[in-house]
Motif scaffolding. Sequence first.
Motif, short mmCIF file in Angstrom:
data_model
loop_
_atom_site.label_atom_id
_atom_site.label_comp_id
_atom_site.label_asym_id
_atom_site.label_seq_id
_atom_site.Cartn_x
_atom_site.Cartn_y
_atom_site.Cartn_z
N THR A 30 51.81 52.68 47.33
CA THR A 30 51.44 51.17 48.16
C THR A 30 52.87 51.14 48.57
O THR A 30 53.44 51.94 48.29
N CYS A 80 41.19 48.23 52.56
CA CYS A 80 40.55 48.21 51.41
C CYS A 80 39.26 46.98 51.04
O CYS A 80 39.75 45.62 52.03
N GLY A 82 38.78 45.74 47.92
CA GLY A 82 39.33 45.63 46.25
C GLY A 82 38.52 46.19 45.39
O GLY A 82 37.24 47.00 45.29
N PRO A 83 38.11 46.19 44.01
CA PRO A 83 37.92 47.39 42.90
C PRO A 83 36.24 46.89 43.23
O PRO A 83 35.23 47.14 42.51
N GLY A 87 36.59 42.39 48.24
CA GLY A 87 38.36 41.96 48.80
C GLY A 87 38.31 42.35 50.73
O GLY A 87 36.97 42.74 50.87
N THR A 90 44.40 43.54 52.67
CA THR A 90 45.75 42.88 51.46
C THR A 90 46.88 44.04 51.55
O THR A 90 46.43 44.81 52.13
N ASP A 92 48.58 44.49 49.68
CA ASP A 92 48.63 45.29 48.09
C ASP A 92 47.32 45.73 47.92
O ASP A 92 46.75 45.95 47.26
N CYS A 94 44.15 48.07 46.64
CA CYS A 94 44.44 48.15 45.40
C CYS A 94 43.60 49.73 44.71
O CYS A 94 44.58 50.24 43.46
N LEU A 96 41.43 51.40 44.52
CA LEU A 96 40.99 52.38 42.99
C LEU A 96 39.79 52.13 43.93
O LEU A 96 38.54 52.93 43.35
N CYS A 97 39.09 51.66 44.59
CA CYS A 97 38.02 51.30 46.22
C CYS A 97 38.06 52.69 46.41
O CYS A 97 39.01 53.67 47.34
N CYS A 100 40.06 53.11 49.83
CA CYS A 100 41.68 53.50 49.31
C CYS A 100 41.44 54.98 48.33
O CYS A 100 42.78 55.51 49.17
#
Length: 551
Positions: A30, A80, A82-83, A87, A90, A92, A94, A96-97, A100
């Motif tokens: 990150t 990304c 998002g989970p 999303g 970003t 930041d 995640c 998790l997706c 990523c």
Amino acid sequence: MSDSFDLGEPSQPAKPEAYRVLARKYRPQTFDQLIGQDAMVQTLGNAIRRDRLAHAFLMTGVRGVGKTSTARLIAKALNCIGPDGTGGPTIDPCGLCEPCRAIAEGRHIDVIEMDAASHTGVDDVREIIDASRYAAVSARFKIYIIDEVHMLSKNAFNALLKTLEEPPAHVKFLFATTEVNKVPVTVLSRCQRFDLRRITADKLAEHFLMVATQEGVVADPEALMLIARAAEGSARDGLSILDQAIAHAGLEGGGVSADAVRQMLGLSDRGAVRDLLGLILAGDGAGTLASLRRQYDYGVDPLSVFRSLLETVHGVTLAKVGTPDDIAQPLEEREARREWAAALSFPTLHRLWQLFLRGHDEIAKAALPIEAAEMALLRAIHASTLPDPGELARQIVGGKVTKPATSAAPMSAPTPIAASEPTPVAHATLPATFQSLVDRLEEHGAIALAAKMRHGARVVSYEPLALVLSGSRPISADTLADLNATLKAATGQGWRVSIADSPGDPTINEAEKSAEAMAKAAILESPMIKAALNAFPDAELEQWPGQRSSA
């Protein structure tokens, strides 16, 4: 009763996971884990939040500061979802997706990494150009990460220019290089450039402490600071050294100690360096050489000894200026630097710096490093016993510099050569002296004739319109005729030039040399210069007031 048989495959022991070196294991995932690059992270975050993303980014900096890692993080940030899968881009990601995780594992089909060191040709770039026309398969953006981009050929760069300037909306280019000066300006102008800074030693040490804690290894703060300084701003280099230090500590449960790191890296012990510098300042030649040899026998590189001496002199100078103490240094080191700062003058510190720096350069190029180091230290000892120029001047003025018994007698000034009195000026517009006459010839453009007069003419008498030259320096009839004609042209009046059987005055050139000799002799007779020459018998007076230019 029937027997039952298990015909299944026998259980296999689980294979241990292959060891990953620390530099790979702790690669930032990150932007928060990217140390030392806060300005770049803030710029990227603002660009993403305002949807002002460039189509090409260039990351440059020294090795191991995070160029390729930053490129992968940008790829994550842009793709990304998002989970929950809804999303957008970003700062930041995640982690998790699927995008990523795939990018982190290096298996995402739309994030293509290429090493320009092994793909330098124009054909490799044409493949990128052709593939960039097609939309991304599953990601928001198709991203090309080209590492060490400066190694592309000139034709490859030229082929990339048009696509780089106006790429398809779904394509982003991320370049990384350690030698940005080799990237053509036409490419630089099409990229948003980020200069990644060297990571400071204190931030590296803090990062290494976190890594050691995660690995369950106890490490001395001083050892981590030594590793951080040896890394020279590179996180990857520092983690590789830390990996080696942990292995060096062995399996007995011992932690990473400063002494072990010094031994591993061949660094000088701080205490030994302080002792060595003290012996140098005390003028103890035998003790200095013995101290150097002890460190050499322990495996310390002579170049490392001089590097440590330079660091110590630099630290003492900073302490004398009033710079706050470096808290990373041991207490004994800080106290010693404060004491030396109070005892040593700025000229002495500057002289030591120059002497150690010269010695460092000599050792780096020497065929016999330890012998070169010994000679450099002896030179520093000899220089440390000499007063600085300001102190020497005070000693000379105070009469404290004694004249050696074997010094030669001072030179006597040469007898001045009498010059003839100039004839009173008869015409205000005509040259008043022979020197002025020669200058008039030069102004008129008769350079060669003026040179003959300056170096060969001895004047018996001179007055405007009448010049008598000595026959001791023969002058040809052609020269006399040329002189008469030129004087008439230069002054507008006829001159009478004749030759007399008389020695005449010295030539202009001879008179100038005599004046220089007299000026030099007068300077050498001054009390300060005589004292300085007696104190330094090999010194010479190279320039003095009134000396002519060598040109």
